[in-house]
Design an enzyme around this catalytic site. Structure first.
Site, PDB file in Angstrom:
ATOM      1  N   ASP A  98      -5.972   1.854  -3.729  1.00  0.00           N
ATOM      2  CA  ASP A  98      -7.256   1.605  -3.079  1.00  0.00           C
ATOM      3  C   ASP A  98      -7.711   2.819  -2.268  1.00  0.00           C
ATOM      4  O   ASP A  98      -8.782   2.804  -1.689  1.00  0.00           O
ATOM      5  CB  ASP A  98      -7.227   0.333  -2.222  1.00  0.00           C
ATOM      6  CG  ASP A  98      -6.315   0.432  -1.014  1.00  0.00           C
ATOM      7  OD1 ASP A  98      -5.549   1.415  -0.897  1.00  0.00           O
ATOM      8  OD2 ASP A  98      -6.360  -0.490  -0.164  1.00  0.00           O
ATOM      9  N   ASP A 108      -1.193   1.139  -4.043  1.00  0.00           N
ATOM     10  CA  ASP A 108      -2.013   0.127  -4.715  1.00  0.00           C
ATOM     11  C   ASP A 108      -3.359   0.683  -5.159  1.00  0.00           C
ATOM     12  O   ASP A 108      -4.234  -0.071  -5.579  1.00  0.00           O
ATOM     13  CB  ASP A 108      -2.186  -1.120  -3.841  1.00  0.00           C
ATOM     14  CG  ASP A 108      -3.022  -0.870  -2.598  1.00  0.00           C
ATOM     15  OD1 ASP A 108      -3.081   0.284  -2.127  1.00  0.00           O
ATOM     16  OD2 ASP A 108      -3.615  -1.840  -2.068  1.00  0.00           O
ATOM     17  N   ASP A 130      -2.643   6.132  -3.507  1.00  0.00           N
ATOM     18  CA  ASP A 130      -1.549   5.482  -2.782  1.00  0.00           C
ATOM     19  C   ASP A 130      -0.976   4.377  -3.669  1.00  0.00           C
ATOM     20  O   ASP A 130      -1.362   4.237  -4.826  1.00  0.00           O
ATOM     21  CB  ASP A 130      -2.011   4.959  -1.419  1.00  0.00           C
ATOM     22  CG  ASP A 130      -2.978   3.794  -1.537  1.00  0.00           C
ATOM     23  OD1 ASP A 130      -3.593   3.624  -2.608  1.00  0.00           O
ATOM     24  OD2 ASP A 130      -3.130   3.039  -0.557  1.00  0.00           O
ATOM     25  N   SER A 184       0.811  -1.213   0.000  1.00  0.00           N
ATOM     26  CA  SER A 184       0.000   0.000   0.000  1.00  0.00           C
ATOM     27  C   SER A 184       0.849   1.270   0.000  1.00  0.00           C
ATOM     28  O   SER A 184       1.623   1.511  -0.914  1.00  0.00           O
ATOM     29  CB  SER A 184      -0.959  -0.049   1.187  1.00  0.00           C
ATOM     30  OG  SER A 184      -1.907   0.982   1.129  1.00  0.00           O
TER      31      SER A 184
END
Length: 444
Positions: free
Chosen positions: A238, A236, A234, A100
């Site tokens: 999400d 990834d 961010d 992340s």
């Protein structure tokens, strides 16, 4: 020398560690094998742009195939993209290799259900148990699973997103920060399809620069001048945070308020909104004034997702920008959230700064108090002395503020958060309670 069998434990967002030290390829293989034994069928596997991502995703896929299941490699793709394609392709589960917003030496492995949702904790405990078995019986000959690649995964995900949500914003001046992460694979092509005037930064991943001085954790570095709106993802993708045309941050709380009000006005609110105990008091007040039901959960996107399913909420999330728009996504999706915001702007004809006025942000002070006493943060937070200090604080804050005391689940820290209309009151009360916690925790 590393022990032969290490304990693998799922935290709030999968199994995490420094790649090749705290998280080994051998660990990934064991988790892949556990996933094959638990889910069977096809396990889709996505990753972000970290240098170690290929190594770990290959090992994860090898484990899946060793367990007799099919591993379908999606390549670099946002976490919500893996979730969406798992559901679209009828997979039994999705595995994602990402840490992340963490720096590039870290990495992690998490799993989502075949419906693209967070796994229940009981399923993660089952995967941990299966991963502890060093010599499970494995298939041979034709029973061995295949490892295959889905080369057009980014195109499929982009098509799914635009098929569900295509705001009419031609000519809008948009700035994207892809964090040198997974958003690079798909976000620019989605926004270009909308016909916006697009500027993209943080879109040159080299394996070592993910989240480095860019992305949602460094949104203050973006220069929004000359643009109508900016979005920062961010690693990834999400989560997302936004900047309005004046360069002011529009965080997850404000985004939730904007989307919830719009859903209510269009009669599509469902069971309301879901937020966490750390959401700003201003959000709770705004939702109350709008007549929007609000469920408050502990911190963590799993809690938010579970509560949304339970009450039938249409939107929910966290201040960090991890937001679920239930009509279009099963998990936090930064790109979908950004498009949902653009859709509100397009339909209302209002700027993001105007829309963000839906809530007033209350002054907030957060102090992390490290504790040393046996029993950890939980015992200190539950002590009579601390509880009395918290009650005194609640009486002083009254209806115009609140205090939240939250022991960390991962480190010996008690978080003391105070909000109030008056910033000086906020600071004074927080420091006083933090002092009590520190003394009770052996900090002097």
């Amino acid at each position: 020398m590393e022990p032969k069998e290490r304990e693998l434990a799922f935290g709030t967002d999968g199994v995490r560690g420094v790649a090749n030290r705290g998280l080994l390829p051998e660990d990934a293989l064991r988790l892949g094998l556990a996933a094959a034994r638990r889910f069977g069928g096809t396990v889709v596997i996505g990753r972000d742009t970290r240098l170690s991502g290929g190594m770990l995703s290959s090992a994860l896929a090898a484990g899946v195939a060793s367990g007799g299941a099919r591993a379908l490699d999606l390549g670099v793709l946002p976490t919500p993209g893996a979730a969406a394609l798992a559901a679209r392709l009828g997979a039994s589960a999705a595995g994602v290799v990402s840490a992340s917003h963490n720096p590039y030496p870290d990495n992690g492995i998490k799993f989502l259900s075949g419906e693209g949702r967070k796994l229940p904790q009981r399923t993660e405990r089952e995967l941990e148990r299966l991963a502890r078995d060093p010599f499970p019986e494995r298939p041979v000959a034709g029973g061995v699973g295949r490892v295959e690649a889905l080369e057009d995964a980014p195109e499929m995900y982009a098509g799914a997103v635009l098929g569900a949500l295509r705001p009419e914003v031609p000519g809008l001046r948009v700035l994207l920060d892809c964090a040198n992460g997974a958003a690079c694979a798909v976000a620019p092509r989605i926004f270009r399809e909308l016909g916006v005037q697009l500027t993209v930064v943080g879109d040159a991943p080299d394996g070592t620069n993910i989240n480095e001085g860019c992305g949602s954790t460094h949104i203050e570095r973006l220069e929004v001048a000359g643009h109508d709106v900016a979005f920062a993802f961010d690693g990834d993708a999400d989560r997302v945070l936004a900047l309005d045309e004046r360069g002011r941050v529009v965080d997850g709380d404000r985004i939730i308020a904007i989307l919830a009000r719009d859903l209510k006005e269009r009669g599509r609110l469902g069971g309301g909104a879901v937020v966490t105990v750390m959401s700003n008091l201003g959000l709770l007040k705004a939702l109350e004034s709008l007549g929007i039901p609000c469920e408050v959960t502990p911190v963590g996107d799993r809690h938010v997702a579970e509560a949304m399913l339970r009450v039938g909420a249409s939107v929910g999330g966290e201040q960090s920008g991890h937001i679920i728009v239930a009509e279009h996504a099963t998990t936090g999706d930064g790109i979908v959230t950004a498009l949902a915001l653009l859709d509100v702007m397009a339909r209302t004809g209002r700027s993001l700064s105007e829309l963000a006025g839906v809530m007033e942000v209350y002054p907030q002070v957060l102090v992390n108090v490290r504790v040393e006493r046996d029993g950890g943060a939980g015992r200190v937070a539950a002590s009579g002395t601390v509880e009395r200090a918290v009650e005194d604080a609640r009486r002083e804050l009254g209806e115009r503020g609140r205090i939240v005391l939250r022991p960390s689940g991962t480190e010996p820290v008690v978080r003391v958060m105070v909000e109030h209309e008056d910033e000086e009151v906020c600071r004074r009360v927080c420091e006083r309670v933090a002092g009590v916690v520190s003394r009770e925790g052996g900090g002097g």
